[in-house]
Write a protein that holds these residues in place. Structure first.
Motif, PDB file in Angstrom:
ATOM      1  N   VAL A  76      64.112  -7.841  88.187  1.00  0.00           N
ATOM      2  CA  VAL A  76      63.298  -8.292  87.062  1.00  0.00           C
ATOM      3  C   VAL A  76      63.792  -9.644  86.559  1.00  0.00           C
ATOM      4  N   LEU A  77      65.107  -9.788  86.433  1.00  0.00           N
ATOM      5  CA  LEU A  77      65.666 -11.052  85.969  1.00  0.00           C
ATOM      6  C   LEU A  77      65.338 -12.187  86.938  1.00  0.00           C
ATOM      7  N   ALA A  78      65.454 -11.935  88.234  1.00  0.00           N
ATOM      8  CA  ALA A  78      65.133 -12.964  89.226  1.00  0.00           C
ATOM      9  C   ALA A  78      63.665 -13.376  89.119  1.00  0.00           C
ATOM     10  N   TYR A  79      62.781 -12.406  88.911  1.00  0.00           N
ATOM     11  CA  TYR A  79      61.362 -12.720  88.775  1.00  0.00           C
ATOM     12  C   TYR A  79      61.097 -13.513  87.502  1.00  0.00           C
ATOM     13  N   ARG A  80      61.781 -13.142  86.423  1.00  0.00           N
ATOM     14  CA  ARG A  80      61.625 -13.870  85.165  1.00  0.00           C
ATOM     15  C   ARG A  80      62.129 -15.309  85.303  1.00  0.00           C
ATOM     16  N   GLN A  81      63.177 -15.501  86.082  1.00  0.00           N
ATOM     17  CA  GLN A  81      63.670 -16.856  86.323  1.00  0.00           C
ATOM     18  C   GLN A  81      62.629 -17.691  87.079  1.00  0.00           C
ATOM     19  N   GLU A  82      61.928 -17.055  88.018  1.00  0.00           N
ATOM     20  CA  GLU A  82      60.856 -17.764  88.721  1.00  0.00           C
ATOM     21  C   GLU A  82      59.730 -18.139  87.760  1.00  0.00           C
ATOM     22  N   LEU A  83      59.382 -17.219  86.866  1.00  0.00           N
ATOM     23  CA  LEU A  83      58.362 -17.518  85.865  1.00  0.00           C
ATOM     24  C   LEU A  83      58.802 -18.680  84.976  1.00  0.00           C
ATOM     25  N   ALA A  84      60.077 -18.681  84.594  1.00  0.00           N
ATOM     26  CA  ALA A  84      60.580 -19.754  83.738  1.00  0.00           C
ATOM     27  C   ALA A  84      60.538 -21.101  84.448  1.00  0.00           C
ATOM     28  N   ALA A  85      60.761 -21.089  85.755  1.00  0.00           N
ATOM     29  CA  ALA A  85      60.744 -22.333  86.528  1.00  0.00           C
ATOM     30  C   ALA A  85      59.326 -22.798  86.843  1.00  0.00           C
ATOM     31  N   HIS A  86      58.340 -21.892  86.755  1.00  0.00           N
ATOM     32  CA  HIS A  86      56.938 -22.234  87.039  1.00  0.00           C
ATOM     33  C   HIS A  86      56.060 -21.706  85.888  1.00  0.00           C
TER      34      HIS A  86
ATOM     35  N   ILE B 174      51.180 -16.118  83.615  1.00  0.00           N
ATOM     36  CA  ILE B 174      49.717 -16.044  83.479  1.00  0.00           C
ATOM     37  C   ILE B 174      49.278 -16.236  82.031  1.00  0.00           C
ATOM     38  N   ALA B 175      49.999 -15.629  81.086  1.00  0.00           N
ATOM     39  CA  ALA B 175      49.617 -15.751  79.675  1.00  0.00           C
ATOM     40  C   ALA B 175      49.629 -17.207  79.235  1.00  0.00           C
ATOM     41  N   MET B 176      50.637 -17.940  79.667  1.00  0.00           N
ATOM     42  CA  MET B 176      50.724 -19.342  79.271  1.00  0.00           C
ATOM     43  C   MET B 176      49.672 -20.170  79.995  1.00  0.00           C
ATOM     44  N   ARG B 177      49.421 -19.873  81.257  1.00  0.00           N
ATOM     45  CA  ARG B 177      48.384 -20.585  82.015  1.00  0.00           C
ATOM     46  C   ARG B 177      47.044 -20.491  81.338  1.00  0.00           C
ATOM     47  N   LEU B 178      46.661 -19.282  80.993  1.00  0.00           N
ATOM     48  CA  LEU B 178      45.340 -19.079  80.413  1.00  0.00           C
ATOM     49  C   LEU B 178      45.256 -19.611  78.985  1.00  0.00           C
ATOM     50  N   SER B 179      46.308 -19.383  78.201  1.00  0.00           N
ATOM     51  CA  SER B 179      46.279 -19.765  76.788  1.00  0.00           C
ATOM     52  C   SER B 179      46.342 -21.266  76.589  1.00  0.00           C
ATOM     53  N   CYS B 180      47.023 -21.972  77.510  1.00  0.00           N
ATOM     54  CA  CYS B 180      47.246 -23.413  77.335  1.00  0.00           C
ATOM     55  C   CYS B 180      46.354 -24.270  78.232  1.00  0.00           C
TER      56      CYS B 180
ATOM     57  N   GLU C  40      55.634 -28.873  86.165  1.00  0.00           N
ATOM     58  CA  GLU C  40      55.384 -27.782  85.216  1.00  0.00           C
ATOM     59  C   GLU C  40      56.379 -27.792  84.077  1.00  0.00           C
ATOM     60  N   LEU C  41      57.647 -28.030  84.392  1.00  0.00           N
ATOM     61  CA  LEU C  41      58.672 -28.044  83.354  1.00  0.00           C
ATOM     62  C   LEU C  41      58.468 -29.213  82.401  1.00  0.00           C
ATOM     63  N   ARG C  42      58.056 -30.357  82.934  1.00  0.00           N
ATOM     64  CA  ARG C  42      57.785 -31.501  82.065  1.00  0.00           C
ATOM     65  C   ARG C  42      56.594 -31.220  81.146  1.00  0.00           C
ATOM     66  N   VAL C  43      55.583 -30.576  81.674  1.00  0.00           N
ATOM     67  CA  VAL C  43      54.428 -30.233  80.843  1.00  0.00           C
ATOM     68  C   VAL C  43      54.826 -29.218  79.780  1.00  0.00           C
ATOM     69  N   LYS C  44      55.651 -28.255  80.147  1.00  0.00           N
ATOM     70  CA  LYS C  44      56.117 -27.288  79.146  1.00  0.00           C
ATOM     71  C   LYS C  44      56.846 -27.992  78.018  1.00  0.00           C
TER      72      LYS C  44
ATOM     73  N   PRO D 193      65.517 -23.165  82.804  1.00  0.00           N
ATOM     74  CA  PRO D 193      65.936 -23.802  84.065  1.00  0.00           C
ATOM     75  C   PRO D 193      66.525 -25.191  83.894  1.00  0.00           C
ATOM     76  N   LEU D 194      66.008 -25.990  82.965  1.00  0.00           N
ATOM     77  CA  LEU D 194      66.551 -27.339  82.790  1.00  0.00           C
ATOM     78  C   LEU D 194      67.981 -27.296  82.278  1.00  0.00           C
ATOM     79  N   THR D 195      68.254 -26.402  81.339  1.00  0.00           N
ATOM     80  CA  THR D 195      69.615 -26.273  80.812  1.00  0.00           C
ATOM     81  C   THR D 195      70.544 -25.698  81.859  1.00  0.00           C
ATOM     82  N   MET D 196      70.080 -24.715  82.584  1.00  0.00           N
ATOM     83  CA  MET D 196      70.914 -24.125  83.640  1.00  0.00           C
ATOM     84  C   MET D 196      71.277 -25.163  84.684  1.00  0.00           C
TER      85      MET D 196
END
Length: 381
Positions: free
Chosen positions: A69-79, A85-91, A115-119, A152-155
């Motif tokens: 779960v943590l690895a998947y969440r890290q992928e979401l944070a990086a993309h 999906i929630a952020m894609r649709l809402s923004c 993606e990180l720059r846009v975030k 991801p940027l801080t890491m």
């Protein structure tokens, strides 16, 4: 459409690691749009960084599942705008409106870095976001505030620093971030700059300070009722009341730990940063900040020196700025740890000369005064 990607994205591809958990907790959840991930998180988000013990609750996730779960969440944070999906649709409408020219250059998204720059752009324009996008951004920020692994940027900027200074600190609840700040004098320049920028983006909203939020939830209702969570007034109010009768010890401790970090830079005090802009430009324009009494300028970055400059020139500040600077002085004067210049200049002497049990209060400075008096007597002799 400014964002693209499969809406069916979900944790299902990793389901072998969480087969029993998905069966027990999420059998009625339809896969897609990260609903399975949400289900797993709702059955043990606080367990993601904790080892499973023999008496663990049946709702906790197993070790293998937690890691997955943590690895998947890290992928979401990086993309954040293709996999989240929630952020894609809402923004979707906010990206071209507010961040055109960021990333691919036309408000559309590439992957990874774009993606990180846009975030970061969306965070910088948070007050102008649509309600849905603002909520999605807040959720991403809360996740990153709790675990630096989800930033991801801080890491990336702090990977070697983290291994060198905080490798034994358990992740979660902002503990690793706090450790890095305590070792800020030892951090590389890229790590410190990124850590400061990340903390500044969270400074206004108590929800992005997980330990403070948890410890002070009840106290804030008692001492600071009705104040908004997101503009810095609540944390300032808690600091003003931190020693009053009825304030919990846990809240007082977390407020002072919050202050210990935030007294080091004007960027980390949103009330002063907002209300003192004109006075900073008029009286304390960085980096040329000079102290009348010759304080060691090399122990602060420019922003830290600006904050000290304002404290030295309170009589020349306009009323709103003066009020906030006096608030800062009033809520930090009793503790050696909350005086950035004193601690930077005297920390090693304090460890060598002064008792540890006086470290957290005004007696610490009284102890130094008494030693100075003794020295003066010796000189007279």
């Amino acid at each position: 459409e400014p964002v693209a990607g499969p809406l069916e994205a979900d944790f299902e591809a990793r389901s072998t690691a969480c087969a029993s958990e998905l069966k027990s907790f999420c059998s009625t959840v339809e896969p897609g749009r990260n609903r399975l991930l949400g289900c797993l998180m709702s059955h043990g988000p606080d367990a993601l960084h904790k080892p499973v013990t023999a008496d663990a609750s049946s709702s906790m996730l197993g070790d293998e599942c937690r890691r997955s779960v943590l690895a998947y969440r890290q992928e979401l944070a990086a993309h954040p705008l293709t996999m989240n999906i929630a952020m894609r649709l809402s923004c979707a409408a906010d990206v071209p409106k507010l961040c055109a020219g960021v990333g691919a250059g036309n408000g559309t998204l590439g992957e990874g870095e774009d993606e990180l720059r846009v975030k970061q752009c969306l965070i910088a324009h948070k007050s102008a976001l649509s309600t849905g996008c603002r909520q999605a951004i807040l959720a991403v920020q809360i996740a990153g505030a709790s675990s630096i692994e989800l930033e991801p940027l801080t890491m990336r900027a702090c990977a070697s620093d983290l291994n060198r200074t905080c490798s034994n600190v358990r992740h979660g609840d902002g503990r690793v971030r706090g450790c890095l700040f305590r070792h800020r004098a030892q951090l590389s320049a890229p790590c410190f700059e990124r850590l400061l920028a990340s903390e500044a983006a969270r400074a206004t909203d108590i929800r992005l300070q997980p330990r403070l939020m948890q410890a002070c939830l009840a106290d804030s209702a008692t001492f600071c009722p009705g104040l908004p969570l997101s503009d810095g007034r609540l944390t300032a109010c808690l600091a003003l009341h931190k020693h009053e009768q009825g304030m919990s010890h846990e809240c007082t401790r977390e407020v002072e730990q919050f202050q210990e970090i935030h007294v080091t830079s004007i960027k980390l005090d949103p009330r002063i940063a907002k209300l003192c802009r004109r006075d900073v430009a008029r009286l304390c324009d960085p980096p040329d900040v000079h102290f009348e009494f010759g304080f060691l300028e090399n122990v602060f970055d420019a922003e830290g020196r600006v904050l000290q400059c304002l404290k030295l020139k309170t009589q020349q500040l306009h009323s709103g700025c003066a009020r906030e600077v006096h608030r800062l002085i009033r809520t930090t004067v009793e503790s050696f740890k909350l005086s950035a210049p004193l601690r930077a200049a005297c920390d090693s002497d304090a460890d060598r000369l002064c008792s540890a049990d006086a470290y957290d209060d005004i007696a610490y400075e009284d102890d130094i005064d008494e030693r100075d008096d003794d020295d003066d007597d010796d000189d007279d002799d």
